[in-house]
Design an enzyme around this catalytic site. Structure first.
Site, mmCIF file in Angstrom:
data_model
loop_
_atom_site.group_PDB
_atom_site.id
_atom_site.type_symbol
_atom_site.label_atom_id
_atom_site.label_comp_id
_atom_site.label_asym_id
_atom_site.label_seq_id
_atom_site.Cartn_x
_atom_site.Cartn_y
_atom_site.Cartn_z
ATOM 1 N N ARG A 107 -13.827 -7.566 -1.151
ATOM 2 C CA ARG A 107 -13.206 -7.286 0.146
ATOM 3 C C ARG A 107 -12.636 -5.870 0.171
ATOM 4 O O ARG A 107 -12.037 -5.391 -0.781
ATOM 5 C CB ARG A 107 -12.092 -8.300 0.414
ATOM 6 C CG ARG A 107 -11.255 -8.018 1.682
ATOM 7 C CD ARG A 107 -9.985 -7.271 1.386
ATOM 8 N NE ARG A 107 -9.118 -7.153 2.563
ATOM 9 C CZ ARG A 107 -8.005 -6.435 2.604
ATOM 10 N NH1 ARG A 107 -7.622 -5.761 1.545
ATOM 11 N NH2 ARG A 107 -7.270 -6.377 3.708
ATOM 12 N N VAL A 108 -12.834 -5.190 1.285
ATOM 13 C CA VAL A 108 -12.277 -3.860 1.498
ATOM 14 C C VAL A 108 -11.508 -3.885 2.816
ATOM 15 O O VAL A 108 -12.038 -4.324 3.837
ATOM 16 C CB VAL A 108 -13.376 -2.788 1.543
ATOM 17 C CG1 VAL A 108 -12.771 -1.422 1.863
ATOM 18 C CG2 VAL A 108 -14.138 -2.748 0.225
ATOM 19 N N THR B 40 0.850 -1.178 0.000
ATOM 20 C CA THR B 40 0.000 0.000 0.000
ATOM 21 C C THR B 40 0.893 1.237 0.000
ATOM 22 O O THR B 40 1.997 1.217 0.521
ATOM 23 C CB THR B 40 -0.876 -0.034 1.271
ATOM 24 O OG1 THR B 40 -1.839 -1.069 1.134
ATOM 25 C CG2 THR B 40 -1.576 1.280 1.510
#
Length: 298
Positions: A204-205, A177
């Site tokens: 999915r989060v 990320t």
């Protein structure tokens, strides 16, 4: 202007020098921006375009074979915007900014977030898959149906856990990320963007677009987090770091304390970058590596 950026907390990268050069470019781009919000958005956009990071181009693939992007943005006045679960959107941070500045909402999801992106001029329909991700996906033997039970079996096997915290070091390579925090005068902004986790259930989060988890900012300063998303969300890592700023800690101490608490609570891995309202910068991680870069501008 004070800016710090990160490229994810996880295992040592295969080509750290190339990634560091991109991080340095992102930090310098942010430091040359007009204000704190522009700084974090422009810095993150640089990282979203580099397939070496798991954000934008280079995003992870979910159980249905689709890559989806998420991002969040917050400023010191507690104005926030986030967008998630977006196929074909390279610059998720631009959509998060649009949610913050052009809507009365904090979070917009899925195809509706993609529609919003298109309506405000953010490019959609981008191929987010690289040759490496396609090759890796081809070896996964993914489900060839839309049956949720099959997808769950696939995800529980590949994602690395059925319940409880992820084992230390598990799937670290998918934690790339990206994020940025900036301070310009008395204004602070924080932004985080991701391509998610490899072999997650479709839709999915993780932590990234959740206020207080992947990103957070107040008058005291801002933070951007990276790592095991479910665990970051459980302890609201970014807010935890900013809470320490509000208690008078330096940015460096706030980052270290937040990661210490995170590891004690979850046994998992993460990293965080922090900028205080005095311009102080800090970073900390308990994974094997987390590359960062910082820059100052007028």
């Amino acid at each position: 202007m004070e800016v710090i950026v990160h490229g994810g907390a996880g295992s040592p990268p295969d080509e750290p020098a190339d990634r560091q050069a991109t991080l340095d470019e992102a930090a310098a781009t942010g430091a040359a921006a007009n204000d704190a919000t522009d700084a974090v958005v422009e810095a993150v956009r640089v990282l979203e375009s580099d397939p070496a990071f798991n954000a934008g181009v280079g995003a992870a693939i979910q159980s249905d074979g689709i890559a989806r992007t998420d991002a969040g943005l917050m400023t010191d006045d507690r104005a926030a915007g986030a967008a998630c679960s977006m196929p074909g959107v390279e610059h998720a941070v631009d959509v998060a900014r649009a949610v913050k500045e052009r809507t009365p909402h904090v979070l917009v999801a899925g195809v509706h977030a993609v529609d919003l992106a298109e309506s405000v001029g953010v490019e959609t329909g981008v191929d987010l898959l690289t040759g490496a991700t396609r090759e890796r996906w081809a070896g996964e033997d993914p489900p060839d149906s839309v049956d949720t039970a099959e997808h769950l079996a696939f995800v529980n096997d590949r994602f690395g856990r059925d319940a409880g915290p992820a084992p230390r070091g598990a799937d670290d390579r998918d934690h790339d990320t990206v994020g940025a925090v900036a301070r310009d005068g008395d204004r602070v902004a924080a932004a985080t963007s991701t391509g998610g986790r490899w072999c997650a259930l479709a839709g999915r989060v993780g932590d990234v677009p959740q206020v207080g988890s992947g990103f957070y900012a107040t008058r005291a300063g801002g933070a951007s987090a990276t790592g095991a998303g479910e665990d970051i969300a459980r302890v609201t890592l970014a807010r935890r770091a900013v809470d320490h700023l509000e208690r008078g800690r330096t940015a460096a101490d706030a980052a270290e304390l937040a990661i210490e608490e995170f590891e004690d609570l979850t046994g998992s891995t993460a990293g965080v970058i922090v900028v205080g309202n005095d311009g102080g910068r800090g970073s900390a991680y308990n994974s094997d590596a987390m590359q960062t870069s910082a820059a100052s501008g007028e």
